[in-house]
Design a protein around this motif. Structure first.
Motif, mmCIF file in Angstrom:
data_model
loop_
_atom_site.group_PDB
_atom_site.id
_atom_site.type_symbol
_atom_site.label_atom_id
_atom_site.label_comp_id
_atom_site.label_asym_id
_atom_site.label_seq_id
_atom_site.Cartn_x
_atom_site.Cartn_y
_atom_site.Cartn_z
ATOM 1 N N VAL A 1 0.867 -1.174 0.000
ATOM 2 C CA VAL A 1 0.000 0.000 0.000
ATOM 3 C C VAL A 1 0.902 1.222 0.000
ATOM 4 C CG1 VAL A 1 -1.759 1.292 1.262
ATOM 5 C CG2 VAL A 1 -1.782 -1.203 1.309
ATOM 6 N N GLN A 2 0.668 2.141 -0.929
ATOM 7 C CA GLN A 2 1.441 3.383 -0.987
ATOM 8 C C GLN A 2 0.475 4.543 -0.876
ATOM 9 O OE1 GLN A 2 3.609 3.382 -4.640
ATOM 10 N NE2 GLN A 2 4.788 1.571 -4.122
ATOM 11 N N ARG A 3 0.887 5.559 -0.145
ATOM 12 C CA ARG A 3 0.062 6.759 -0.009
ATOM 13 C C ARG A 3 0.717 7.897 -0.766
ATOM 14 N NH1 ARG A 3 -0.577 4.092 4.650
ATOM 15 N NH2 ARG A 3 -2.680 3.816 5.420
ATOM 16 N N LEU B 1 -3.052 0.611 -4.248
ATOM 17 C CA LEU B 1 -3.038 -0.777 -3.803
ATOM 18 C C LEU B 1 -2.446 -1.643 -4.902
ATOM 19 C CD1 LEU B 1 -6.675 -1.039 -2.402
ATOM 20 C CD2 LEU B 1 -4.598 -0.562 -1.119
ATOM 21 N N THR B 2 -1.611 -2.581 -4.530
ATOM 22 C CA THR B 2 -1.061 -3.525 -5.496
ATOM 23 C C THR B 2 -1.058 -4.917 -4.894
ATOM 24 O OG1 THR B 2 1.212 -3.122 -4.736
ATOM 25 C CG2 THR B 2 0.439 -1.793 -6.588
ATOM 26 N N GLY B 3 -0.950 -5.897 -5.773
ATOM 27 C CA GLY B 3 -0.814 -7.290 -5.345
ATOM 28 C C GLY B 3 -1.941 -7.756 -4.444
ATOM 29 N N GLN B 4 -1.560 -8.326 -3.301
ATOM 30 C CA GLN B 4 -2.522 -8.902 -2.359
ATOM 31 C C GLN B 4 -3.413 -7.845 -1.710
ATOM 32 O OE1 GLN B 4 -3.204 -12.025 -1.856
ATOM 33 N NE2 GLN B 4 -1.613 -12.791 -3.206
ATOM 34 N N GLY C 1 -11.836 -2.801 -12.841
ATOM 35 C CA GLY C 1 -11.453 -1.632 -12.079
ATOM 36 C C GLY C 1 -10.001 -1.502 -11.724
ATOM 37 N N HIS C 2 -9.166 -2.463 -12.042
ATOM 38 C CA HIS C 2 -7.763 -2.327 -11.690
ATOM 39 C C HIS C 2 -6.876 -3.019 -12.710
ATOM 40 C CE1 HIS C 2 -7.996 -6.489 -10.289
ATOM 41 N NE2 HIS C 2 -6.703 -6.486 -10.322
ATOM 42 N N ARG C 3 -5.663 -2.594 -12.719
ATOM 43 C CA ARG C 3 -4.636 -3.260 -13.498
ATOM 44 C C ARG C 3 -3.341 -3.062 -12.735
ATOM 45 N NH1 ARG C 3 -3.584 -0.884 -19.117
ATOM 46 N NH2 ARG C 3 -2.195 0.429 -17.951
ATOM 47 N N ASP C 4 -2.725 -4.163 -12.325
ATOM 48 C CA ASP C 4 -1.474 -4.052 -11.597
ATOM 49 C C ASP C 4 -0.402 -3.461 -12.498
ATOM 50 O OD1 ASP C 4 -2.401 -4.998 -9.231
ATOM 51 O OD2 ASP C 4 -1.711 -7.047 -9.523
ATOM 52 N N THR C 5 0.420 -2.608 -11.925
ATOM 53 C CA THR C 5 1.470 -1.937 -12.684
ATOM 54 C C THR C 5 2.425 -2.934 -13.301
ATOM 55 O OG1 THR C 5 1.311 -0.193 -11.045
ATOM 56 C CG2 THR C 5 3.143 -0.080 -12.559
ATOM 57 N N ARG D 1 -10.925 -5.974 -1.871
ATOM 58 C CA ARG D 1 -12.088 -6.565 -2.537
ATOM 59 C C ARG D 1 -12.865 -7.441 -1.553
ATOM 60 N NH1 ARG D 1 -9.859 -9.337 -7.103
ATOM 61 N NH2 ARG D 1 -9.804 -7.343 -8.128
ATOM 62 N N PHE D 2 -12.150 -8.243 -0.753
ATOM 63 C CA PHE D 2 -12.784 -9.111 0.239
ATOM 64 C C PHE D 2 -13.530 -8.275 1.283
ATOM 65 C CE2 PHE D 2 -12.586 -11.212 4.391
ATOM 66 C CZ PHE D 2 -13.336 -12.349 4.116
ATOM 67 N N ALA D 3 -12.885 -7.231 1.780
ATOM 68 C CA ALA D 3 -13.505 -6.385 2.806
ATOM 69 C C ALA D 3 -14.784 -5.735 2.290
ATOM 70 C CB ALA D 3 -12.516 -5.322 3.273
ATOM 71 N N VAL D 4 -14.763 -5.295 1.052
ATOM 72 C CA VAL D 4 -15.950 -4.664 0.464
ATOM 73 C C VAL D 4 -17.060 -5.697 0.292
ATOM 74 C CG1 VAL D 4 -16.831 -3.559 -1.630
ATOM 75 C CG2 VAL D 4 -14.690 -2.784 -0.624
ATOM 76 N N ARG D 5 -16.718 -6.910 -0.180
ATOM 77 C CA ARG D 5 -17.738 -7.958 -0.346
ATOM 78 C C ARG D 5 -18.381 -8.317 0.985
ATOM 79 N NH1 ARG D 5 -13.954 -10.921 -3.777
ATOM 80 N NH2 ARG D 5 -13.632 -12.265 -1.998
#
Length: 119
Positions: free
Chosen positions: A3-5, A12-15, A53-57, A21-25
């Motif tokens: 996580v980077q601010r 957000l990246t990776g896990q 909604g996402h694409r990892d760098t 996603r899990f927390a929102v579900r």
């Protein structure tokens, strides 16, 4: 987890993506189960964290083909192939589709190639 601010942004990246996603579900399911309204912000966040909604760098950098899949629904597949929605769902695995949240997503190119072969 990564996580980077940044200024007003959380990257957000990776896990971390999967954890969010899990927390929102879980939040949506709990609110629905308890008869509570799901705030529009949570619904929007769920949509942004979905497959579109996402694409990892690292995925974008590692993939030098310059192409990105154009995912379509089985309704669009049915329209393109001139078949029923039910038949499009049956064809989805054969076309390399992926089942995401109970809905088939199929690459438009695979459908176009299938249509050419069938003609």
């Amino acid at each position: 987890m990564s996580v980077q601010r940044l200024d007003g942004v959380v990257l957000l990246t990776g896990q971390s993506i999967e954890a969010a996603r899990f927390a929102v579900r879980v939040t949506i399911a709990a609110r629905q189960r308890n008869g509570q309204r799901v705030p529009p912000e949570i619904t929007e966040l769920a949509r942004e964290l979905s497959v579109f909604g996402h694409r990892d760098t690292h995925d974008a950098i590692g993939n030098n083909t310059g192409t990105q899949a154009d995912w379509i629904s089985t309704q669009e597949v049915a329209r393109m192939l001139g078949c029923s929605h039910r038949q499009a769902r049956r064809l989805a695995p054969e076309l390399g589709g992926t089942l995401h949240a109970g809905r088939w997503l199929i690459d438009r190119t695979a459908v176009t190639n299938y249509r050419k072969k069938a003609a």
